[in-house]
Design a protein around this motif. Structure first.
Motif: not given
Length: 340
Positions: A251-259, A264-274
């Motif tokens: 319900t808090a939304g899916p995971a995000d990845t962003a530059d 080096p070579g990685s992406a930022f990862r974010f997740r908010a979950s209930v």
């Protein structure tokens, strides 16, 4: 001769009280946690530490213990965390490169618990220092922003959380790049994978926020099945083992990845979950994330151990994180949260 004194009855407070006999039906002692291996083949290295790493008498504050263990409980939320030297480093007498930091910022129901962990490539000369530097930098930024972060979590301001945590993660990696230049090292020689977990102390708020970049993992045990919550952003083909189940909708939304200007070579990862009652959330460094994704035996063993009615104690959790498999000898750092 003086008259003989008559014996007096002992006073109640002077009387000897009978001690009850010990109970005969004492519960049998629980078996000690066992550190063992999974699979048919035993790992190459021994399970216990060998030689100690060399020490510099002028830099004793830089010594790193073989193992760090932490735990906490807030309402129905139980936290267990551990960081331990890998079998290879123990055999070679090298220091642990993973780093673990746990902290509570604020007071009362507005407080926020942070777990930050980082792990670097064991071939990189600055891995241990980079992991520690990164965790401390990120933790300091979270602590300074504790009030706003706690409010955003309770209010469900997901976009504000993601952008704020990405900024402080970028600053942490920017500090690593500057330090690498000072030491004359390439960026990939002074960096680490990062995972952070934010837990509100407020018992009415069951939102759990994770973020990071680089090697590591985020998994959830729900209804006896492991879910890889970063699988959508994981590159490469799965290993021979059955992969963890895909995550269910939150319900808090899916995971995000962003530059991000991170590793080096990685992406930022974010997740908010209930969180749901009965859930177990696991965040870990690459040393544990890799076998969790590739070895069905490890998934099954931890699912069985962590599906008990009560969370494991500190010693049992340490034994669980030390379950060994041939071919996986890196440092391991893990934090798990049980939801009542």
């Amino acid at each position: 001769m003086p008259p003989a004194r008559r014996a007096q009855a002992p006073r109640p407070e002077d009387r000897t009280q009978e001690v009850p006999a010990p109970a005969t039906d004492v519960a049998a002692p629980q078996p000690r946690p066992e550190v063992r291996h999974l699979g048919d083949r035993a790992p190459t290295y021994a399970a216990e530490p060998g030689p100690l790493p060399p020490a510099d008498p002028a830099a004793l504050d830089a010594l790193v213990p073989d193992t760090v263990l932490e735990g906490a409980r807030y309402g129905g939320c139980t936290l267990r965390a551990a960081s331990l030297r890998g079998d290879s480093a123990r055999y070679r007498g090298e220091a642990r490169r993973d780093f673990l930091l746990t902290a509570r910022f604020g007071t009362g129901d507005h407080a926020l618990v942070l777990v930050a962990l980082a792990g670097g490539d064991r071939a990189a000369p600055g891995a241990a220092e980079a992991a520690a530097d990164l965790c401390r930098t990120v933790a300091a930024a979270v602590g300074r922003s504790q009030g706003r972060l706690a409010d955003d979590i309770r209010a469900g301001r997901r976009d504000a959380l993601r952008s704020g945590l990405q900024r402080l993660t970028d600053r942490g990696y920017g500090r690593l790049r500057a330090r690498a230049a000072e030491l004359g090292l390439a960026e990939e020689e002074y960096t680490a994978g990062l995972r952070g977990l934010l837990l509100p102390v407020d018992p009415e708020c069951r939102t759990r926020v994770s973020f990071g970049a680089g090697a590591g993992g985020l998994f959830r045990l729900r209804s006896g099945q492991w879910q890889d919550l970063e699988s959508a952003g994981t590159s490469g083909t799965p290993g021979p083992a059955r992969p963890a189940a895909p995550p269910e909708a939150d319900t808090a939304g899916p995971a995000d990845t962003a530059d991000t200007a991170g590793e080096p070579g990685s992406a930022f990862r974010f997740r908010a979950s209930v969180a749901r009652p009965g859930d177990t959330l696991l965040v870990c460094s690459g040393g544990l994330a890799e076998p969790m994704r590739e070895e069905a035996a490890l998934q099954a063993e931890l699912a069985a151990r962590w599906s008990e009615p009560e969370p494991p104690g500190l010693a049992a959790f340490l034994a669980d994180t030390q379950l060994r498999l041939k071919g996986y000898a890196d440092d391991r750092t893990a934090a798990a949260v049980w939801e009542a």
